[in-house]
Design an enzyme around this catalytic site. Structure first.
Site, PDB file in Angstrom:
ATOM      1  N   LYS A 209       0.842  -1.203   0.000  1.00  0.00           N
ATOM      2  CA  LYS A 209       0.000   0.000   0.000  1.00  0.00           C
ATOM      3  C   LYS A 209       0.876   1.251   0.000  1.00  0.00           C
ATOM      4  O   LYS A 209       1.539   1.555   0.981  1.00  0.00           O
ATOM      5  CB  LYS A 209      -0.912   0.047   1.226  1.00  0.00           C
ATOM      6  N   ALA A 211       1.528   5.472  -0.086  1.00  0.00           N
ATOM      7  CA  ALA A 211       0.915   6.564   0.681  1.00  0.00           C
ATOM      8  C   ALA A 211      -0.128   7.289  -0.176  1.00  0.00           C
ATOM      9  O   ALA A 211      -0.021   7.322  -1.401  1.00  0.00           O
ATOM     10  CB  ALA A 211       1.991   7.547   1.121  1.00  0.00           C
ATOM     11  N   GLU A 212      -1.093   7.878   0.504  1.00  0.00           N
ATOM     12  CA  GLU A 212      -2.237   8.463  -0.218  1.00  0.00           C
ATOM     13  C   GLU A 212      -1.884   9.700  -1.043  1.00  0.00           C
ATOM     14  O   GLU A 212      -2.565  10.017  -2.004  1.00  0.00           O
ATOM     15  CB  GLU A 212      -3.395   8.749   0.733  1.00  0.00           C
ATOM     16  N   THR A 263       6.252   7.406  13.740  1.00  0.00           N
ATOM     17  CA  THR A 263       6.375   6.610  14.960  1.00  0.00           C
ATOM     18  C   THR A 263       4.997   6.347  15.553  1.00  0.00           C
ATOM     19  O   THR A 263       4.741   5.262  16.086  1.00  0.00           O
ATOM     20  CB  THR A 263       7.308   7.339  15.954  1.00  0.00           C
ATOM     21  N   GLU A 283      10.214   0.939  10.278  1.00  0.00           N
ATOM     22  CA  GLU A 283      11.241   1.968  10.046  1.00  0.00           C
ATOM     23  C   GLU A 283      10.543   3.298  10.256  1.00  0.00           C
ATOM     24  O   GLU A 283       9.684   3.686   9.473  1.00  0.00           O
ATOM     25  CB  GLU A 283      11.815   1.822   8.645  1.00  0.00           C
ATOM     26  N   CYS A 317      13.661  10.571   6.724  1.00  0.00           N
ATOM     27  CA  CYS A 317      13.648  10.110   8.110  1.00  0.00           C
ATOM     28  C   CYS A 317      15.033  10.222   8.739  1.00  0.00           C
ATOM     29  O   CYS A 317      15.155  10.413   9.938  1.00  0.00           O
ATOM     30  CB  CYS A 317      13.130   8.689   8.189  1.00  0.00           C
ATOM     31  N   GLU A 414      10.595  15.238  15.612  1.00  0.00           N
ATOM     32  CA  GLU A 414      10.811  15.174  14.172  1.00  0.00           C
ATOM     33  C   GLU A 414       9.945  16.231  13.478  1.00  0.00           C
ATOM     34  O   GLU A 414       8.737  16.278  13.683  1.00  0.00           O
ATOM     35  CB  GLU A 414      10.437  13.786  13.648  1.00  0.00           C
TER      36      GLU A 414
END
Ligand code: NAI
Ligand code: MG
Length: 505
Positions: A209, A211-212, A263, A283, A317, A414
């Site tokens: 899947k 990402a949108e 996260t 990850e 990331c 982040e």
């Protein structure tokens, strides 16, 4: 994850003129636009779901738009898979696993994976353009890093497929079954490659899947998989948002979940699979420390810091979002950073001159701007380049903060945008303690002239990947992954095979 370096073009500010991207420098000369052509990319008006080797209408009957974040224009609409669609895809993957893929001689499996790699290379230009249109990253990044590295990943794991007995001597590597794989929007094609290549090489089948906000290159990859003539059901690609991802995670017939993303969602997935037999790799986020010692080659280090946080809009990331600079050279480094920032070109992602493209979504831009205002409120001193931003689309100036305290939120959380927090230190012990003082542990960078210092520090830094005198360098042969809240499991290299196999004697 930038890999290219650009020469400094002007010490003074570049002035970008709205969306027309005609760039005028106050030295009197202009930078002619060099846009890549959209016409080299073919994007359908609508995409269905790729299940069992064919395009199937979604059971949900729903579609959603994916836009170009640099212009806010609609590019295409893609199907929204619901739980019934997930059922169909997992069933197709299970049948393909039992009847075809796990029985196929590994040398044959390898040929399919090689074929995918070669077709990616053939279509590299089109894939790079679509990646930049759909996600906002500069064409230089998608052309020189994302697409070639995705192809290399398939080449690399194709090579392992029939050599697992050498990878794990005296053990037998058994596939796990059906892998559910969920990927983010910062490296859409590359993350698909990171997930699919090792799964196929080890004999697993896949439901992926994307990402949108960035589904298009994964759908192009589905076309490539069709062209490579993979047996139906070996790879299935379902578009959708969080609910589709959750349906995949909770499906009882999935053997392994591989996730890259925030996260927060990583924790939800961890809870969802506890008490099941599902294997998981996560990850997640990061807050990497880039450490510059006084003996470092400062110009190189500055270029590495710029590359590590500003190129690719900081949507990385492992971005070097915290800079620790030794007090004796702090003034000089900050001055050099500001000079270099003022020459960064922010604008049209398809322009080959562009350093910083569009922020991936309005939501992400709002998050970044929220953190910039938090930084100011916390008392840190902000500096941003004075480039003009395009009128439309989601853009953010490269920004740095000085006078940052270790406890400030901009030094702990982040941000995932082009925002650098700068802190200073005096001794090795101090910087180790500060660099490790974060919930994350994905990556770090060390800049020094002394090899002994590099080895001393890298042993004590708690990060999965540590670069020395460089930053954001990737190779399919070297493993990547984190500690602590950055997740667990490794992708890439021989280590990247392990999450997809059971070793028996
Ligand atoms: P996200 O974690 O929500 O999205 C990543 C993927 O997970 C997407 O495919 C999404 O559809 C899917 N997803 C969302 N909810 C899910 C659920 N409950 N179960 C299964 N799958 C689910 O990340 P988002 O909201 O796009 O970004 C938020 C923040 O996450 C960013 O600001 C950044 O800090 C961080 N992030 C980190 C990434 C990394 O590479 N480690 C990549 C993207 C975002
Ligand atoms: Mg998009």
């Amino acid at each position: 994850m930038a890999t290219t370096k650009k020469p400094i073009r002007s010490k003074k500010a570049a002035v970008a003129k709205t969306n027309s991207i005609k760039l005028k420098f106050d030295t009197g000369w202009t930078y002619a636009p060099a846009p890549e052509s959209k016409s080299a990319a073919s994007i359908n008006k609508q995409y269905d779901l790729f299940i069992n080797g064919e395009w199937q209408k979604p059971e949900s009957r729903k579609y959603f738009d994916t836009i170009n974040p640099a212009t806010e224009e609609k590019l295409s609409e893609v199907a929204e898979a619901n739980a019934a669609d997930v059922n169909k895809a997992v069933a197709a993957a299970r049948t393909a696993y039992d009847k075809v893929w796990k029985k196929m001689p590994a040398t044959e499996r390898a040929k399919y994976i090689f074929r995918i790699a070669r077709i990616i290379q053939e279509k590299a230009r089109e894939l790079a353009i679509i990646e930049s249109l759909d996600g906002g990253k500069p064409i230089r990044e998608s052309r020189d890093f994302d697409v070639p590295t995705a192809a290399n990943h398939f080449f690399y794991y194709a090579g392992w497929a029939d050599k697992l007995e050498y990878a794990f001597p005296n053990r037998k590597a058994q596939p796990l079954g059906v892998a559910g794989q969920i990927i983010p929007w910062n490296f859409p094609l590359l993350m698909a490659a990171w997930k699919i290549a090792p799964a196929l090489a080890t004999g697993n089948t896949v439901v992926l899947k994307p990402a949108e906000t960035t589904p298009l290159t994964a759908l192009k990859l589905a076309e490539i998989i069709q062209e490579a003539d993979l047996p139906p059901g070996v790879v299935n690609i379902l578009t959708g948002a969080g609910a589709t991802g959750a349906a995949l995670v909770n499906h009882p017939d999935i053997n392994k979940i591989a996730f890259t993303g925030s996260t927060d969602v990583g924790k939800i997935i961890q809870r969802a699979v506890s008490g099941t037999n599902k294997r998981v790799t996560l990850e997640l986020g990061g807050k990497a420390a880039n450490i510059i010692f006084e003996d470092a080659p400062l110009d190189q280090a500055v270029e590495g810091v710029i590359n590590g946080i500003f190129f690719n809009q900081g949507h990385v990331c492992c971005a070097g979002s915290r800079l620790y600079v030794q007090e004796s050279v702090a003034k000089e480094v900050i001055r050099k950073l500001k000079d270099r920032m003022s020459s960064l070109l922010v604008g049209d992602p398809l322009d080959k001159n562009t350093d910083i493209g569009a922020i991936n979504s309005k939501q992400q831009l709002d998050t970044i701007l929220k953190y910039i205002s938090i930084g100011k409120k916390e008392g840190a001193e902000m500096y941003e380049s004075n480039c003009r931003l395009p009128n439309k689309g989601f853009f953010c100036r490269p920004t740095l903060f000085t006078n940052v305290a270790q406890s400030n939120r901009i030094a702990q959380e982040e941000i995932f945008g082009p925002v650098l927090s700068i802190l200073t230190f005096r001794t090795d012990d101090e910087v180790i303690e500060k660099a490790n003082n974060t919930p994350y542990g994905l990556s770090a960078g060390v800049w020094t002239d002394k090899g002994s210092k590099i080895f001393n520090l890298t042993k004590r830094l708690r990060a999965g990947v540590i670069w020395a005198n460089t930053f954001n360098k990737f190779d399919p042969g070297s493993p990547f992954g984190g500690y602590k809240e950055s997740g667990y499991g490794r992708e890439g290299g021989l280590h990247g095979l392990l999450p997809y196999i059971e070793l028996t004697s």
